[in-house]
Design a protein around this motif. Structure first.
Motif, PDB file in Angstrom:
ATOM      1  N   PRO A 418     -24.535 -13.175 -33.246  1.00 47.62           N
ATOM      2  CA  PRO A 418     -23.950 -13.062 -31.584  1.00 47.62           C
ATOM      3  C   PRO A 418     -23.003 -13.258 -31.157  1.00 47.62           C
ATOM      4  N   GLY A 419     -22.460 -12.245 -30.778  1.00 48.91           N
ATOM      5  CA  GLY A 419     -21.324 -12.545 -30.696  1.00 48.91           C
ATOM      6  C   GLY A 419     -20.255 -11.305 -31.403  1.00 48.91           C
ATOM      7  N   ASP A 420     -20.105 -10.959 -32.116  1.00 46.18           N
ATOM      8  CA  ASP A 420     -19.509  -9.235 -33.003  1.00 46.18           C
ATOM      9  C   ASP A 420     -19.539  -8.266 -32.382  1.00 46.18           C
ATOM     10  N   ASN A 421     -18.469  -7.680 -32.955  1.00 50.91           N
ATOM     11  CA  ASN A 421     -18.813  -6.306 -32.586  1.00 50.91           C
ATOM     12  C   ASN A 421     -19.320  -5.174 -33.608  1.00 50.91           C
ATOM     13  N   VAL A 422     -20.480  -4.174 -34.024  1.00 50.68           N
ATOM     14  CA  VAL A 422     -19.899  -3.019 -34.943  1.00 50.68           C
ATOM     15  C   VAL A 422     -19.673  -2.214 -34.387  1.00 50.68           C
ATOM     16  N   LEU A 423     -18.573  -1.574 -34.806  1.00 49.96           N
ATOM     17  CA  LEU A 423     -17.410  -0.316 -34.292  1.00 49.96           C
ATOM     18  C   LEU A 423     -17.880   0.475 -35.293  1.00 49.96           C
ATOM     19  N   LEU A 424     -18.127   1.504 -34.976  1.00 52.97           N
ATOM     20  CA  LEU A 424     -18.017   2.958 -35.726  1.00 52.97           C
ATOM     21  C   LEU A 424     -16.790   3.508 -35.668  1.00 52.97           C
ATOM     22  N   SER A 425     -16.374   3.837 -36.360  1.00 49.23           N
ATOM     23  CA  SER A 425     -14.529   4.257 -36.068  1.00 49.23           C
ATOM     24  C   SER A 425     -14.592   4.773 -38.124  1.00 49.23           C
ATOM     25  N   PRO A 426     -14.806   6.132 -37.754  1.00 44.33           N
ATOM     26  CA  PRO A 426     -15.024   6.145 -39.528  1.00 44.33           C
ATOM     27  C   PRO A 426     -13.837   6.594 -39.781  1.00 44.33           C
ATOM     28  N   ALA A 427     -12.852   6.852 -39.409  1.00 42.25           N
ATOM     29  CA  ALA A 427     -11.251   7.002 -40.008  1.00 42.25           C
ATOM     30  C   ALA A 427     -11.506   8.528 -41.337  1.00 42.25           C
ATOM     31  N   CYS A 428     -12.511   9.371 -40.141  1.00 40.52           N
ATOM     32  CA  CYS A 428     -12.382  10.241 -41.850  1.00 40.52           C
ATOM     33  C   CYS A 428     -13.520  11.564 -40.549  1.00 40.52           C
TER      34      CYS A 428
END
Length: 451
Positions: A418-428
């Protein structure tokens, strides 16, 4: 150019190819369509509008022999120039143009063309919104999702086309000449196509090649590669910078976005009031400010738009919070530099999802830019081992290899607190698993909404 009764081969049957073929049919051209795929490989609805006209179908065939009879070849973005029948066309001195050139040739509007390795879509959408809010009939087109050829015939004098313009669209331009152009940045990308950075830079630089002293070119002063292009430009050069005060351009002074011509400064608004987050979006806003002010748009319209513009889909887009975990869709992060910008925008502990199609990028600089906020990485796709090797080379060990896209999202969620992010940023790029980055982003959001 007059296209009536001309024999035209349209190559590549995605959005821009279909749009080009429809436009040419409306103009009275003798149209032939080609793609390496057969017609049965495409959804039938793709051809619904085109099928209202007469045209020749060479889908799945070899058009090499027919090239000699053609007057013009129109290439969709990304079509390899080394294909044998395209080489044959050049040998026969046939006219070979890009879809954007066809659209530009037919359109009656002023063009504002925006390119760069990253930030194109956000800056294009933001610039288009400013122009619309100024009461100008504005068409936001190009690589942003709506082909220029789709709306070329409906443009009128006094209209403006704000065009997101990728390097792949600039390869074969001849007369394409925007009234204003902008190069936001140039960093390593698309080396799978261009081979060297020099070739990639040269493709980007074509955006200003036909401009003259009555036109404007806006450049990022803070990007060394872009800054060094100044000497090759015939247009009037204006700059933007987050780090320095400029005599001609957009910048930040004492916390405020400003625009200056020959040292005559106008204050636009406090930079803290910009609605979209991150330093990279401040750069995008400065570029849009310069383009708008150079066109004569009132500063209050610029300021109002910067305060309210919400951003665009798939660019650091908040999706949903689940049990205190925030999911962020940055599927447009298709190269390491874009992902670096996303990382720097994270202000909470973040689990990052990386990997996809290999565009021959180096991932070591990405890991060198990791902040303490990146608590773990999920790795997947064609580039998985290459990313793992880069992580190890940089001493980063907190990575997990995923068994597919959904597994990556679920594993990231299981790690996050809780309080975290899940970031989809694949660099591809997405092409190893998806049709495009938009599909990847939509699937990510569907998975998250199902949690």
């Amino acid at each position: 150019m007059e296209y009536k009764n001309k024999k035209v081969l349209v190559i590549g049957m995605a959005k821009s190819g279909i749009s080009s073929a429809v436009l040419l049919c409306k103009l009275g051209a003798d149209v032939t369509i080609y793609d390496v795929k057969r017609r049965s490989d495409f959804p039938a609805e793709l051809f619904a509008e085109l099928d209202q006209y007469q045209y020749h179908d060479m889908l799945g065939s070899d058009p090499t022999e027919q090239v000699a009879d053609m007057d013009v070849l129109v290439l969709s973005p990304g079509v390899p120039l080394g294909l044998p029948f395209i080489r044959r066309a050049y040998e026969l001195n046939k006219k070979v143009i890009a879809e954007i050139e066809l659209g530009f040739d037919v359109s009656k509007a002023d063009f504002i063309a925006i390119t760069g390795t990253n930030g194109k879509t956000t800056t294009t959408a933001l610039t288009g919104e400013i122009f619309k809010n100024a009461g100008i009939h504005t068409h936001v087109l190009g690589n942003i999702g709506v082909p220029i050829t789709q709306e070329a015939l409906i443009t009128q004098p006094g209209d403006v086309v704000v065009a997101e313009t990728a390097a792949l669209q600039l390869d074969t331009i001849e007369t394409y000449c925007p009234k204003e152009s902008a190069i936001l940045n140039i960093t390593e990308d698309h080396l799978d196509r261009y081979g060297t950075m020099e070739n990639y830079i040269a493709a980007k630089a074509k955006i200003f090649k036909n401009q003259n002293a009555e036109d404007f070119c806006v450049l990022n002063y803070d990007n060394e590669i872009v800054r060094e292009l100044e000497g090759a430009i015939n247009a009037q050069v204006f700059w933007f910078s987050t780090d320095r005060i400029l005599e001609n351009g957009a910048y930040v002074r004492d916390g405020s976005i400003c625009f200056s011509v020959d040292g005559m400064e106008k204050m636009i608004m406090p930079a803290k009031d910009l609605h979209i987050p991150g330093k990279h979006n401040l750069e995008n806003a400065l570029a849009a400010t310069a383009l708008a002010c150079l066109y004569g748009i009132p500063t209050e319209v610029v300021a109002d738009t910067l305060r309210t513009f919400p951003g665009v889909e798939h660019r650091i887009e908040f999706v949903r919070k689940v049990n205190g975990v925030s999911f962020i869709n940055d599927s447009k992060g298709t190269n390491p530099d874009a992902t670096i910008h996303a990382i720097h925008a994270m202000t909470e502990p973040t689990v990052l999802i990386l990997g996809g199609y290999d565009k021959k990028n180096d991932f070591v600089p990405l890991f060198m830019e990791f902040t303490p906020m990146i608590k773990a990485v999920l790795v997947l796709g064609d580039t998985a081992q290459k990313i793992i090797d880069a992580a190890r080379a940089c001493g980063y060990e907190n990575y997990i290899k995923a068994n597919g896209f959904e597994d990556a999202v679920l594993k990231a969620y299981s790690i996050a607190e809780p309080g975290d992010n899940v970031l989809l940023s694949p660099a591809c790029a997405s092409w190893d698993m998806f049709e495009n980055f938009e599909e990847r982003g939509r699937v990510f959001k569907e998975i998250v909404k199902g949690l």
